[in-house]
Motif scaffolding. Sequence first.
Motif, PDB file in Angstrom:
ATOM      1  N   ALA A 101      15.303   6.409  21.133  1.00  0.00           N
ATOM      2  CA  ALA A 101      15.223   6.537  22.589  1.00  0.00           C
ATOM      3  C   ALA A 101      15.206   5.158  23.224  1.00  0.00           C
ATOM      4  O   ALA A 101      14.401   4.308  22.856  1.00  0.00           O
ATOM      5  CB  ALA A 101      13.961   7.301  22.982  1.00  0.00           C
ATOM      6  N   VAL A 102      16.094   4.943  24.194  1.00  0.00           N
ATOM      7  CA  VAL A 102      16.134   3.666  24.909  1.00  0.00           C
ATOM      8  C   VAL A 102      16.564   3.921  26.343  1.00  0.00           C
ATOM      9  O   VAL A 102      17.526   4.641  26.599  1.00  0.00           O
ATOM     10  CB  VAL A 102      17.062   2.644  24.211  1.00  0.00           C
ATOM     11  N   ALA A 103      15.806   3.358  27.285  1.00  0.00           N
ATOM     12  CA  ALA A 103      16.070   3.569  28.706  1.00  0.00           C
ATOM     13  C   ALA A 103      15.328   2.490  29.492  1.00  0.00           C
ATOM     14  O   ALA A 103      14.482   1.780  28.933  1.00  0.00           O
ATOM     15  CB  ALA A 103      15.597   4.959  29.141  1.00  0.00           C
ATOM     16  N   PRO A 104      15.634   2.339  30.771  1.00  0.00           N
ATOM     17  CA  PRO A 104      14.856   1.386  31.575  1.00  0.00           C
ATOM     18  C   PRO A 104      13.365   1.688  31.483  1.00  0.00           C
ATOM     19  O   PRO A 104      12.949   2.848  31.510  1.00  0.00           O
ATOM     20  CB  PRO A 104      15.393   1.631  32.997  1.00  0.00           C
ATOM     21  N   ARG A 105      12.570   0.649  31.365  1.00  0.00           N
ATOM     22  CA  ARG A 105      11.115   0.809  31.225  1.00  0.00           C
ATOM     23  C   ARG A 105      10.529   1.697  32.323  1.00  0.00           C
ATOM     24  O   ARG A 105       9.594   2.466  32.092  1.00  0.00           O
ATOM     25  CB  ARG A 105      10.456  -0.575  31.241  1.00  0.00           C
ATOM     26  N   THR A 106      11.071   1.603  33.521  1.00  0.00           N
ATOM     27  CA  THR A 106      10.533   2.354  34.654  1.00  0.00           C
ATOM     28  C   THR A 106      10.663   3.867  34.491  1.00  0.00           C
ATOM     29  O   THR A 106      10.023   4.619  35.226  1.00  0.00           O
ATOM     30  CB  THR A 106      11.231   1.924  35.962  1.00  0.00           C
ATOM     31  N   GLU A 107      11.490   4.332  33.555  1.00  0.00           N
ATOM     32  CA  GLU A 107      11.612   5.772  33.325  1.00  0.00           C
ATOM     33  C   GLU A 107      10.445   6.327  32.519  1.00  0.00           C
ATOM     34  O   GLU A 107      10.274   7.551  32.433  1.00  0.00           O
ATOM     35  CB  GLU A 107      12.924   6.095  32.604  1.00  0.00           C
ATOM     36  N   TYR A 108       9.634   5.457  31.927  1.00  0.00           N
ATOM     37  CA  TYR A 108       8.571   5.903  31.039  1.00  0.00           C
ATOM     38  C   TYR A 108       7.210   5.779  31.727  1.00  0.00           C
ATOM     39  O   TYR A 108       6.618   4.695  31.797  1.00  0.00           O
ATOM     40  CB  TYR A 108       8.587   5.090  29.750  1.00  0.00           C
ATOM     41  N   ALA A 154      22.063  -0.955  25.018  1.00  0.00           N
ATOM     42  CA  ALA A 154      21.350  -1.167  26.278  1.00  0.00           C
ATOM     43  C   ALA A 154      21.833  -2.436  26.980  1.00  0.00           C
ATOM     44  O   ALA A 154      22.047  -2.442  28.200  1.00  0.00           O
ATOM     45  CB  ALA A 154      19.852  -1.236  26.021  1.00  0.00           C
ATOM     46  N   LEU A 155      22.030  -3.507  26.227  1.00  0.00           N
ATOM     47  CA  LEU A 155      22.536  -4.742  26.827  1.00  0.00           C
ATOM     48  C   LEU A 155      23.919  -4.523  27.418  1.00  0.00           C
ATOM     49  O   LEU A 155      24.230  -5.024  28.504  1.00  0.00           O
ATOM     50  CB  LEU A 155      22.578  -5.860  25.781  1.00  0.00           C
ATOM     51  N   ALA A 156      24.750  -3.767  26.714  1.00  0.00           N
ATOM     52  CA  ALA A 156      26.098  -3.489  27.212  1.00  0.00           C
ATOM     53  C   ALA A 156      26.072  -2.660  28.490  1.00  0.00           C
ATOM     54  O   ALA A 156      26.995  -2.741  29.308  1.00  0.00           O
ATOM     55  CB  ALA A 156      26.910  -2.760  26.135  1.00  0.00           C
ATOM     56  N   ARG A 157      25.011  -1.904  28.686  1.00  0.00           N
ATOM     57  CA  ARG A 157      24.880  -1.072  29.884  1.00  0.00           C
ATOM     58  C   ARG A 157      24.142  -1.786  31.018  1.00  0.00           C
ATOM     59  O   ARG A 157      23.865  -1.184  32.045  1.00  0.00           O
ATOM     60  CB  ARG A 157      24.164   0.236  29.530  1.00  0.00           C
ATOM     61  N   GLY A 158      23.828  -3.060  30.810  1.00  0.00           N
ATOM     62  CA  GLY A 158      23.245  -3.845  31.888  1.00  0.00           C
ATOM     63  C   GLY A 158      21.805  -4.240  31.739  1.00  0.00           C
ATOM     64  O   GLY A 158      21.247  -4.899  32.630  1.00  0.00           O
ATOM     65  N   ALA A 159      21.167  -3.892  30.641  1.00  0.00           N
ATOM     66  CA  ALA A 159      19.774  -4.303  30.439  1.00  0.00           C
ATOM     67  C   ALA A 159      19.705  -5.819  30.270  1.00  0.00           C
ATOM     68  O   ALA A 159      20.473  -6.393  29.494  1.00  0.00           O
ATOM     69  CB  ALA A 159      19.191  -3.626  29.210  1.00  0.00           C
ATOM     70  N   PRO A 160      18.786  -6.503  30.963  1.00  0.00           N
ATOM     71  CA  PRO A 160      18.649  -7.946  30.756  1.00  0.00           C
ATOM     72  C   PRO A 160      17.975  -8.285  29.431  1.00  0.00           C
ATOM     73  O   PRO A 160      18.166  -9.364  28.874  1.00  0.00           O
ATOM     74  CB  PRO A 160      17.778  -8.382  31.937  1.00  0.00           C
ATOM     75  N   MET A 205       7.797  -6.552  21.203  1.00  0.00           N
ATOM     76  CA  MET A 205       8.969  -7.175  20.620  1.00  0.00           C
ATOM     77  C   MET A 205      10.099  -7.172  21.641  1.00  0.00           C
ATOM     78  O   MET A 205      10.233  -6.233  22.429  1.00  0.00           O
ATOM     79  CB  MET A 205       9.399  -6.417  19.362  1.00  0.00           C
ATOM     80  N   ARG A 206      10.919  -8.218  21.621  1.00  0.00           N
ATOM     81  CA  ARG A 206      12.000  -8.297  22.603  1.00  0.00           C
ATOM     82  C   ARG A 206      13.309  -8.721  21.939  1.00  0.00           C
ATOM     83  O   ARG A 206      13.328  -9.557  21.036  1.00  0.00           O
ATOM     84  CB  ARG A 206      11.643  -9.258  23.724  1.00  0.00           C
ATOM     85  N   TYR A 207      14.383  -8.131  22.439  1.00  0.00           N
ATOM     86  CA  TYR A 207      15.744  -8.433  21.970  1.00  0.00           C
ATOM     87  C   TYR A 207      16.532  -8.904  23.180  1.00  0.00           C
ATOM     88  O   TYR A 207      16.645  -8.204  24.183  1.00  0.00           O
ATOM     89  CB  TYR A 207      16.364  -7.164  21.381  1.00  0.00           C
ATOM     90  N   GLY A 208      17.093 -10.105  23.080  1.00  0.00           N
ATOM     91  CA  GLY A 208      17.851 -10.649  24.199  1.00  0.00           C
ATOM     92  C   GLY A 208      16.939 -11.139  25.302  1.00  0.00           C
ATOM     93  O   GLY A 208      15.714 -11.127  25.197  1.00  0.00           O
ATOM     94  N   GLY A 209      17.543 -11.600  26.387  1.00  0.00           N
ATOM     95  CA  GLY A 209      16.762 -12.061  27.529  1.00  0.00           C
ATOM     96  C   GLY A 209      16.014 -13.351  27.251  1.00  0.00           C
ATOM     97  O   GLY A 209      16.265 -14.065  26.278  1.00  0.00           O
ATOM     98  N   THR A 210      15.069 -13.633  28.129  1.00  0.00           N
ATOM     99  CA  THR A 210      14.268 -14.840  28.007  1.00  0.00           C
ATOM    100  C   THR A 210      12.843 -14.468  27.648  1.00  0.00           C
ATOM    101  O   THR A 210      12.504 -13.306  27.511  1.00  0.00           O
ATOM    102  CB  THR A 210      14.267 -15.616  29.335  1.00  0.00           C
ATOM    103  N   GLY A 211      12.015 -15.487  27.536  1.00  0.00           N
ATOM    104  CA  GLY A 211      10.622 -15.254  27.157  1.00  0.00           C
ATOM    105  C   GLY A 211      10.346 -15.905  25.823  1.00  0.00           C
ATOM    106  O   GLY A 211      11.091 -15.693  24.861  1.00  0.00           O
TER     107      GLY A 211
END
Length: 221
Positions: A101-108, A154-160, A205-211
Amino acid sequence: MSGTTGGLRRGRAKPADAGRPKPSVLKFRPVTAARWKDLEALFGERGACGGCWCMAWRLARSEWESGKGAGHRRRLMRIVRSGREPGLLAYSGTEPIGWCAVAPRTEYAALERSRVLKPVDDQPVWSITCLFVKKPFRRMGVSSALLKAAAERALARGAPAVEGYPVIPYQSKAPDAFLWTGTLSAFRKAGFREIHRWSKSRPIMRYGGTGPSRATSGAGT
């Protein structure tokens, strides 16, 4: 006689995975209305686990408790049929063997309420909240491959950036039912890095983006 006991030849111990099916080349596909039957087949009558149908993170606790089973199945089916692609399926040949399952955080909704998984920064990240692999195919590397594929989708769909929230068990071996958010080792193998811990047992854990990584930021200390 060498290799015998009481006149009977000792058989060699079979490896732990003897007789288990081996996944063919894995394929990953988003869950769409056309693939709903594949998700149903993978989850089975129990909705993956306890009638959840991957709704635990999306609902208030009272809603989740009251909707177990058919109610959650209908909720997930509506999401899929709306075209929102709530996750990714892994296939071995034509057989669905895994779900992420993967979706924008705000959906959870559960993430929005969580203290130990509260946001680390202001990036509008997407979140991986559930991982389910069919029992015969577990501990074969399917989880890490599925995590990476879900993050890339998710990155391909616009996730930062994409986050995951594995649990570190207090015992050396935990039942599979308690590892439905994934393991730390699987996330690392998939290319995620740890960026913070609000709790000892819940790395973010994070994939892509900054931080920064936790090792260099001092986060969680």
